[in-house]
Structure formats: structure tokens, C-alpha cells
Write a protein that holds these residues in place. Structure first.
Motif, PDB file in Angstrom:
ATOM      1  N   LEU A  25       0.831  -1.194   0.000  1.00  0.00           N
ATOM      2  CA  LEU A  25       0.000   0.000   0.000  1.00  0.00           C
ATOM      3  C   LEU A  25       0.870   1.251   0.000  1.00  0.00           C
ATOM      4  O   LEU A  25       1.807   1.369   0.804  1.00  0.00           O
ATOM      5  CB  LEU A  25      -0.904   0.024   1.226  1.00  0.00           C
ATOM      6  N   ALA A  26       0.575   2.187  -0.879  1.00  0.00           N
ATOM      7  CA  ALA A  26       1.326   3.445  -0.940  1.00  0.00           C
ATOM      8  C   ALA A  26       1.054   4.294   0.296  1.00  0.00           C
ATOM      9  O   ALA A  26       1.942   5.000   0.769  1.00  0.00           O
ATOM     10  CB  ALA A  26       0.958   4.217  -2.205  1.00  0.00           C
ATOM     11  N   ASN A  27      -0.156   4.226   0.798  1.00  0.00           N
ATOM     12  CA  ASN A  27      -0.551   5.024   1.963  1.00  0.00           C
ATOM     13  C   ASN A  27      -1.304   4.152   2.961  1.00  0.00           C
ATOM     14  O   ASN A  27      -2.515   4.317   3.139  1.00  0.00           O
ATOM     15  CB  ASN A  27      -1.431   6.205   1.522  1.00  0.00           C
ATOM     16  N   PRO A  28      -0.611   3.244   3.622  1.00  0.00           N
ATOM     17  CA  PRO A  28      -1.327   2.328   4.523  1.00  0.00           C
ATOM     18  C   PRO A  28      -2.050   3.037   5.657  1.00  0.00           C
ATOM     19  O   PRO A  28      -3.037   2.509   6.169  1.00  0.00           O
ATOM     20  CB  PRO A  28      -0.216   1.409   5.045  1.00  0.00           C
ATOM     21  N   GLU A  29      -1.593   4.225   6.018  1.00  0.00           N
ATOM     22  CA  GLU A  29      -2.241   4.962   7.101  1.00  0.00           C
ATOM     23  C   GLU A  29      -3.668   5.389   6.748  1.00  0.00           C
ATOM     24  O   GLU A  29      -4.460   5.716   7.619  1.00  0.00           O
ATOM     25  CB  GLU A  29      -1.401   6.191   7.495  1.00  0.00           C
ATOM     26  N   ARG A  30      -4.017   5.351   5.480  1.00  0.00           N
ATOM     27  CA  ARG A  30      -5.359   5.721   5.039  1.00  0.00           C
ATOM     28  C   ARG A  30      -6.351   4.566   5.142  1.00  0.00           C
ATOM     29  O   ARG A  30      -7.558   4.776   5.120  1.00  0.00           O
ATOM     30  CB  ARG A  30      -5.335   6.213   3.596  1.00  0.00           C
ATOM     31  N   TYR A  31      -5.843   3.358   5.208  1.00  0.00           N
ATOM     32  CA  TYR A  31      -6.701   2.177   5.229  1.00  0.00           C
ATOM     33  C   TYR A  31      -7.078   1.820   6.655  1.00  0.00           C
ATOM     34  O   TYR A  31      -6.262   1.908   7.566  1.00  0.00           O
ATOM     35  CB  TYR A  31      -5.994   0.995   4.573  1.00  0.00           C
TER      36      TYR A  31
END
Length: 144
Positions: free
Chosen positions: A126-132
Motif C-alpha cells: 500500500l502506498a498510503n497504509p495509514e489511510r486504510y
């Protein structure tokens, strides 16, 4: 579609649901103990693909999708006796080329140990795991 000796179909009527259910509910960590009616609802509401050798189903993948923007790939397996023959890769190529999925903006999946199967098809971390975020209920099948 035929790939070498592997035939791939997304027709629900071609699926060996007894074999798929037995494998998922008994041999996988993620679907262990899944009730049969839950499995049947999941298959009915998904785009499913079967891989067949000599008329026998040996592979399966399920895609949950709106067929417009997003899909979640899950329940992918090749029976142990057939692994190492490139069948998983052939199945992935077929799935991602199918008209219902070829133009989607995002396809996601979760895997514990098969990163090597999906990376050649363009999957990355994931490029932006903090968003998931997730709501995970690992024991839900024990109370069903």
C-alpha cells in the motif's frame, strides 16, 4: 479461455462448489469454519473464476467488485497437487484481462505469504497504509 492445459471460466455453473467450499473452509486460515450458507452467499455476490485441468477444477479466485471502479481479490487458491505449474499466474492474467475488471481504478488483496504470485501482476505494498482501516472479526464464523 484455455491456457495450455488449464481452462479458465467465470461461469458459476462450471464451479465445483463442493470442492471449493471444502478447501476454503478446511484448508485455509482465512475461511476456516465458514458456514456453507455464508460461502454460497459470497459466491453468489461475486465474480468467480475457476481453473480446470482435464475437466477437474483445480483453482479458484473470487472478486468482489462494482465492475466500475474497485475490486477486492480474495479466496485465491490452486490445489496443492497442481502448484508450481504456473496456474496461479495464468489465472491472474485471465482475471485482470477480463472486461469487467480491466479498466478498474483500484484492485486490492490481502495475502500472508503469496506476494511473489501477485507482484508480477503489478501489485505492490500500500502506498498510503495509514489511510486504510478495517473492521476485522476473526471469530465471526465461530458464532454463526
Amino acid at each position: 479461455m484455455q491456457t495450455g492445459e488449464l481452462t479458465i471460466s467465470n461461469r458459476h455453473d462450471d464451479l465445483d462448489l463442493d470442492m471449493v467450499y471444502a478447501f476454503l473452509s478446511q484448508e485455509t486460515a482465512w475461511a476456516q469454519g465458514m458456514p456453507r450458507d455464508t460461502f454460497e452467499r459470497a459466491v453468489a455476490g461475486s465474480l468467480c473464476f475457476g481453473g480446470y485441468v482435464d475437466g477437474r477444477q483445480i483453482a479458484f479466485a473470487r472478486v468482489i467488485t462494482d465492475e466500475a471502479t474497485f475490486a477486492y481479490l480474495c479466496d485465491v487458491f490452486v490445489l496443492p497437487a497442481y502448484r508450481g505449474n504456473g496456474y496461479a499466474s495464468a489465472l491472474m492474467k485471465h482475471i485482470f484481462a477480463s472486461p469487467a475488471l480491466a479498466s478498474l481504478r483500484r484492485i486490492v488483496l490481502v495475502t500472508t505469504d503469496a506476494h511473489h504470485v501477485y507482484a508480477p501482476h503489478g501489485f505492490t505494498a500500500l502506498a498510503n497504509p495509514e489511510r486504510y482501516m478495517e473492521l476485522h472479526r476473526p471469530d465471526v464464523y465461530k458464532t454463526a
